[in-house]
Design a protein around this motif. Sequence first.
Motif, PDB file in Angstrom:
ATOM      1  N   VAL A   1      13.539   5.821  13.253  1.00 14.57           N
ATOM      2  CA  VAL A   1      12.160   5.580  13.875  1.00 14.57           C
ATOM      3  C   VAL A   1      11.438   7.111  14.348  1.00 14.57           C
ATOM      4  O   VAL A   1      10.209   7.248  13.750  1.00 14.57           O
ATOM      5  CB  VAL A   1      12.251   4.574  14.893  1.00 14.57           C
ATOM      6  CG1 VAL A   1      10.851   4.602  15.750  1.00 14.57           C
ATOM      7  CG2 VAL A   1      12.595   3.109  14.622  1.00 14.57           C
TER       8      VAL A   1
ATOM      9  N   THR B   1       3.862   1.309   9.670  1.00 12.12           N
ATOM     10  CA  THR B   1       4.807   0.799  10.649  1.00 12.12           C
ATOM     11  C   THR B   1       5.474  -0.385  10.170  1.00 12.12           C
ATOM     12  O   THR B   1       6.595  -0.697  10.258  1.00 12.12           O
ATOM     13  CB  THR B   1       4.107   0.399  11.929  1.00 12.12           C
ATOM     14  OG1 THR B   1       3.513   1.459  12.505  1.00 12.12           O
ATOM     15  CG2 THR B   1       4.939  -0.234  13.002  1.00 12.12           C
TER      16      THR B   1
ATOM     17  N   VAL C   1      -1.711   3.437   9.884  1.00 13.71           N
ATOM     18  CA  VAL C   1      -0.714   3.460  11.104  1.00 13.71           C
ATOM     19  C   VAL C   1      -0.254   2.090  10.802  1.00 13.71           C
ATOM     20  O   VAL C   1       1.123   1.974  10.980  1.00 13.71           O
ATOM     21  CB  VAL C   1      -1.119   3.875  12.302  1.00 13.71           C
ATOM     22  CG1 VAL C   1      -0.050   3.673  13.351  1.00 13.71           C
ATOM     23  CG2 VAL C   1      -1.590   5.307  12.420  1.00 13.71           C
TER      24      VAL C   1
ATOM     25  N   SER D   1      10.613   8.605  11.251  1.00 17.49           N
ATOM     26  CA  SER D   1       9.308   8.002  10.512  1.00 17.49           C
ATOM     27  C   SER D   1       7.987   8.094  11.265  1.00 17.49           C
ATOM     28  O   SER D   1       7.079   8.396  10.821  1.00 17.49           O
ATOM     29  CB  SER D   1       9.742   6.430  10.655  1.00 17.49           C
ATOM     30  OG  SER D   1      10.540   6.239   9.695  1.00 17.49           O
ATOM     31  N   LEU D   2       8.115   8.277  12.753  1.00 13.28           N
ATOM     32  CA  LEU D   2       7.041   8.687  13.483  1.00 13.28           C
ATOM     33  C   LEU D   2       6.256   9.977  13.258  1.00 13.28           C
ATOM     34  O   LEU D   2       5.013  10.109  12.990  1.00 13.28           O
ATOM     35  CB  LEU D   2       7.373   8.537  15.011  1.00 13.28           C
ATOM     36  CG  LEU D   2       7.446   7.272  15.541  1.00 13.28           C
ATOM     37  CD1 LEU D   2       7.936   7.207  16.860  1.00 13.28           C
ATOM     38  CD2 LEU D   2       6.257   6.270  15.425  1.00 13.28           C
TER      39      LEU D   2
ATOM     40  N   ALA E   1       4.644   9.379  10.132  1.00  6.57           N
ATOM     41  CA  ALA E   1       3.346   8.704  10.395  1.00  6.57           C
ATOM     42  C   ALA E   1       2.308   9.573  10.809  1.00  6.57           C
ATOM     43  O   ALA E   1       1.121   9.488  10.316  1.00  6.57           O
ATOM     44  CB  ALA E   1       3.658   7.555  11.411  1.00  6.57           C
TER      45      ALA E   1
ATOM     46  N   ASP F   1       2.994  -0.850   2.422  1.00  6.70           N
ATOM     47  CA  ASP F   1       2.391  -0.226   3.276  1.00  6.70           C
ATOM     48  C   ASP F   1       0.639  -0.073   2.955  1.00  6.70           C
ATOM     49  O   ASP F   1      -0.220  -0.426   3.568  1.00  6.70           O
ATOM     50  CB  ASP F   1       2.669   1.301   3.335  1.00  6.70           C
ATOM     51  CG  ASP F   1       1.926   2.295   4.097  1.00  6.70           C
ATOM     52  OD1 ASP F   1       0.816   1.945   4.742  1.00  6.70           O
ATOM     53  OD2 ASP F   1       2.503   3.276   4.185  1.00  6.70           O
TER      54      ASP F   1
END
Length: 151
Positions: A86, A55, A51, A89-90, A93, A22
């Motif tokens: 996901v 991702t 971002v 995770s979003l 994020a 990351d």
Amino acid sequence: MNKLIQQILKFGVVGGISFLIDYIVALMTMKLLTFIFGAEFFEVGSVIASVIGFTVSVVFNYILSFKYVFARKEDMDRKAQFVIFVILSLIGAGINSLIMWVCTGPVYSSSEQIQSLGQTLVFTGAKVLATGIVMVYNFITRKIFLEQKEQ
């Protein structure tokens, strides 16, 4: 309790690898964006870069998390599991981006002392803070929603 500690340590290693992925992707992206658009793009560029790095790291984190850290739910389809991963995770994020924006935007612009640290150091400090908070969020939510409960 010993199993939980081992799991947290494994999660930390996986998280560390994911953080490096990351961070490297995000830093290189931020440097590229500020090179192309100028230093005044630092605030927006930092969020965009964060971002993108986040991702890329999610894919690696998913693979490593279920290979080494969490036991898959036997009754959950892998596609459904990935979708939940996901989504969680979003949300992470979003938390990550909010922290990055606060640190590289309002906090950075409101203090000459902080500005004197330089953009790279401020970006790195913000990234470490955001990663720590999101790492705790990720562990708890993945344990609740994705891990097979012990019988």
